[in-house]
Design a protein around this motif. Structure first.
Motif, PDB file in Angstrom:
ATOM      1  N   ASN A 144      -1.142  10.082  -9.384  1.00 23.88           N
ATOM      2  CA  ASN A 144      -0.861  10.524  -8.010  1.00 23.88           C
ATOM      3  C   ASN A 144      -2.097  11.078  -7.303  1.00 23.88           C
ATOM      4  N   VAL A 145      -3.232  10.468  -7.525  1.00 24.48           N
ATOM      5  CA  VAL A 145      -4.445  10.838  -6.800  1.00 24.48           C
ATOM      6  C   VAL A 145      -4.499   9.960  -5.548  1.00 24.48           C
ATOM      7  N   GLY A 146      -4.428  10.594  -4.383  1.00 26.48           N
ATOM      8  CA  GLY A 146      -4.315   9.790  -3.162  1.00 26.48           C
ATOM      9  C   GLY A 146      -2.961   9.109  -3.108  1.00 26.48           C
ATOM     10  N   ARG A 147      -1.923   9.870  -3.441  1.00 27.63           N
ATOM     11  CA  ARG A 147      -0.520   9.435  -3.421  1.00 27.63           C
ATOM     12  C   ARG A 147      -0.172   8.570  -4.629  1.00 27.63           C
ATOM     13  N   THR A 148      -0.570   7.312  -4.650  1.00 28.66           N
ATOM     14  CA  THR A 148      -0.166   6.452  -5.774  1.00 28.66           C
ATOM     15  C   THR A 148      -1.355   5.972  -6.595  1.00 28.66           C
ATOM     16  N   GLY A 149      -2.505   6.592  -6.425  1.00 27.51           N
ATOM     17  CA  GLY A 149      -3.678   6.208  -7.204  1.00 27.51           C
ATOM     18  C   GLY A 149      -3.663   6.786  -8.605  1.00 27.51           C
ATOM     19  N   VAL A 150      -4.431   6.156  -9.484  1.00 27.24           N
ATOM     20  CA  VAL A 150      -4.564   6.602 -10.880  1.00 27.24           C
ATOM     21  C   VAL A 150      -6.049   6.706 -11.210  1.00 27.24           C
ATOM     22  N   GLY A 205       0.788  -1.224   0.000  1.00 27.86           N
ATOM     23  CA  GLY A 205       0.000   0.000   0.000  1.00 27.86           C
ATOM     24  C   GLY A 205       0.820   1.274   0.000  1.00 27.86           C
ATOM     25  N   PHE A 206       0.466   2.207  -0.872  1.00 31.47           N
ATOM     26  CA  PHE A 206       1.132   3.490  -1.077  1.00 31.47           C
ATOM     27  C   PHE A 206       2.548   3.335  -1.622  1.00 31.47           C
ATOM     28  N   GLU A 207       2.895   2.113  -2.070  1.00 28.70           N
ATOM     29  CA  GLU A 207       4.173   1.892  -2.743  1.00 28.70           C
ATOM     30  C   GLU A 207       3.953   1.437  -4.190  1.00 28.70           C
ATOM     31  N   GLU A 208       2.747   1.591  -4.705  1.00 33.53           N
ATOM     32  CA  GLU A 208       2.401   1.024  -6.017  1.00 33.53           C
ATOM     33  C   GLU A 208       2.898   1.904  -7.165  1.00 33.53           C
ATOM     34  N   VAL A 209       4.154   2.238  -7.147  1.00 36.81           N
ATOM     35  CA  VAL A 209       4.733   3.133  -8.150  1.00 36.81           C
ATOM     36  C   VAL A 209       4.791   2.454  -9.520  1.00 36.81           C
ATOM     37  N   ARG A 210       5.340   1.251  -9.563  1.00 32.93           N
ATOM     38  CA  ARG A 210       5.442   0.530 -10.832  1.00 32.93           C
ATOM     39  C   ARG A 210       4.055   0.173 -11.365  1.00 32.93           C
ATOM     40  N   THR A 211       3.186  -0.308 -10.484  1.00 32.30           N
ATOM     41  CA  THR A 211       1.839  -0.695 -10.904  1.00 32.30           C
ATOM     42  C   THR A 211       1.074   0.499 -11.446  1.00 32.30           C
ATOM     43  N   SER A 212       1.151   1.631 -10.745  1.00 38.16           N
ATOM     44  CA  SER A 212       0.462   2.840 -11.196  1.00 38.16           C
ATOM     45  C   SER A 212       0.966   3.294 -12.563  1.00 38.16           C
ATOM     46  N   ALA A 213       2.281   3.219 -12.757  1.00 33.76           N
ATOM     47  CA  ALA A 213       2.854   3.627 -14.043  1.00 33.76           C
ATOM     48  C   ALA A 213       2.360   2.716 -15.160  1.00 33.76           C
ATOM     49  N   LEU A 214       2.278   1.420 -14.887  1.00 29.27           N
ATOM     50  CA  LEU A 214       1.783   0.475 -15.884  1.00 29.27           C
ATOM     51  C   LEU A 214       0.327   0.764 -16.224  1.00 29.27           C
ATOM     52  N   VAL A 215      -0.495   0.999 -15.209  1.00 26.48           N
ATOM     53  CA  VAL A 215      -1.907   1.308 -15.430  1.00 26.48           C
ATOM     54  C   VAL A 215      -2.054   2.576 -16.261  1.00 26.48           C
ATOM     55  N   ALA A 216      -1.340   3.623 -15.882  1.00 26.73           N
ATOM     56  CA  ALA A 216      -1.435   4.895 -16.599  1.00 26.73           C
ATOM     57  C   ALA A 216      -0.992   4.750 -18.054  1.00 26.73           C
ATOM     58  N   GLU A 217       0.078   4.007 -18.274  1.00 31.87           N
ATOM     59  CA  GLU A 217       0.582   3.805 -19.633  1.00 31.87           C
ATOM     60  C   GLU A 217      -0.457   3.098 -20.498  1.00 31.87           C
ATOM     61  N   LYS A 218      -1.095   2.067 -19.958  1.00 29.24           N
ATOM     62  CA  LYS A 218      -2.098   1.336 -20.725  1.00 29.24           C
ATOM     63  C   LYS A 218      -3.306   2.214 -21.036  1.00 29.24           C
TER      64      LYS A 218
END
Length: 391
Positions: free
Chosen positions: A56-62, A32-45
């Motif tokens: 970065n909505v709610g720190r690491t949310g997308v 939790g709140f460390e999902e940097v790689r996962t968030s980047a993958l989601v955003a890219e897709k």
């Protein structure tokens, strides 16, 4: 004979890619709140499919936003992204590469399912209005939903209704459970520190023993449920950790207790928290020790709107068939912080069954990837029905 599951051709055509995304996330779990790689993958897709992306909505949310037609209604769809602090023991070829981190609750699948729905809806755009795709961090007890809300989620991306799902191993493959009213418990977490005076175990009279006080406190805490919770109300109090000195011959200075409370009723949850503090104070006096009790409101009870639970049931019947939809879901004492979204916006949460009998949060939990296209189809059908073009 159950009806065959109906998956749109578009979803079936790209399902292999969605499976690959899920396995990638599974292999690289983040807490939790460390999902940097996962968030980047989601955003890219999302961006590659032409969807507006906010990071970065709610720190690491997308958050992804997709508009079609001229409609002014909007729907939110949510998936959680965080893993558990467990070491995986499945032996899968795409098992976690991070010891002590494991997608043992299926959040990798939830994320892949929502990405599948996003891709389909971006490709077909058979709706009028706005879809807001909420990829939430830190569902596992760290307050990710509240972090997104505090960061202005619903002010920046207003929705008229919101939906979420969770995989389930206690129902058959493709079976949808949804019902109105309370369906998941609220949760409090507590930390209690009992402080006495340490000493030699052979001379307990010269010490003030926090271990004995802690033992009395654990027993007394159980009476809160049996004597203060109404018999017809569901409530659970569990002490899950006891820590002190590990030596045989030393009475320690302190003992640390931690645990959780689960209830389906918000006011009852608050009353139990008050009783924990009162019982702790009484034990402190009775054993001549100091007791500090920190009780924290972690998650609210999850309550489905009747209208939106019915909307899920209707969409599910079109995808999985009448016989695979249950609308009398017995409430669970597990917690889910999707409840925080429902405290601000009406909506509903449902479970989607899959093959397997190993429970969630087990180091050997194995998710049946056959539900990925089913979940994507359910979310997509829900959008197409709720934002159906006029005429």
């Amino acid at each position: 004979m159950p009806q065959a599951i109906s998956i749109p051709d578009e979803i079936a055509a790209f399902n292999d890619e969605i499976v690959a995304i899920r396995r990638d996330i599974h292999q690289h779990p983040e807490l939790g709140f460390e999902e940097v790689r996962t968030s980047a993958l989601v955003a890219e897709k999302l961006e590659s499919w032409g969807i507006e992306v906010h990071r970065n909505v709610g720190r690491t949310g997308v958050v992804g936003v997709l508009r079609a037609g001229g409609g002014n209604r909007s729907i939110g769809l949510r998936a959680d992204m965080d893993a558990l602090p467990l070491t995986e023991e499945t032996g899968l070829p795409f098992a976690s590469t991070s010891p002590g981190r494991f997608h043992g609750c299926g959040h990798d699948a939830h994320t892949a399912i929502l990405l599948g729905a996003a891709r389909y809806l971006a490709q077909t755009r058979n709706f009028e209005g706005t879809v807001v795709f909420v990829f939430q961090p830190a569902e596992e007890g760290l307050g990710g939903a509240r972090a997104m809300i505090a960061d202005g989620l619903f002010e920046r991306f207003p929705v008229d209704e919101i939906y979420g799902l969770h995989n389930s191993t206690i129902t058959p493959h493709g079976h949808v459970h949804v019902s109105p009213g309370p369906v998941q418990a609220g949760a409090d977490f507590f930390d209690i520190v009992v402080t006495g005076t340490g000493g030699h175990a052979a001379h307990p009279h010269a010490a003030r023993d926090p271990v004995v006080a802690a033992a009395a406190l654990i027993t007394a805490l159980q009476s809160i449920i049996s004597r203060h919770a109404p018999p017809r109300e569901s409530a659970v109090l569990s002490v899950t950790s006891v820590n002190s000195n590990v030596s045989y011959n030393i009475i320690p200075e302190t003992v640390h207790l931690r645990g959780t409370v689960r209830t389906l009723d918000g006011p009852l949850k608050a009353r139990i928290a008050e009783r924990i503090r009162a019982v702790a104070a009484g034990v402190a006096v009775g054993h001549d020790v100091r007791v500090e009790a920190d009780v924290r409101d972690a998650v609210s009870p999850l309550v489905n709107s009747a209208e939106h639970a019915q909307a899920i049931a209707d969409a599910a019947r079109a995808v999985v068939g009448d016989e695979s939809v249950t609308t009398d879901w017995r409430p669970s004492m597990g917690s889910e912080d999707f409840s925080e979204f429902l405290a601000h916006v009406p909506g509903a949460f449902f479970s989607l069954g899959h093959h397997g009998d190993i429970p969630l949060h087990s180091p050997r939990f194995f998710l049946d990837e056959g539900i990925l296209p089913v979940g994507s189809a359910l979310f997509s059908r829900l959008v197409e029905e709720r934002l159906k073009p006029a005429g």
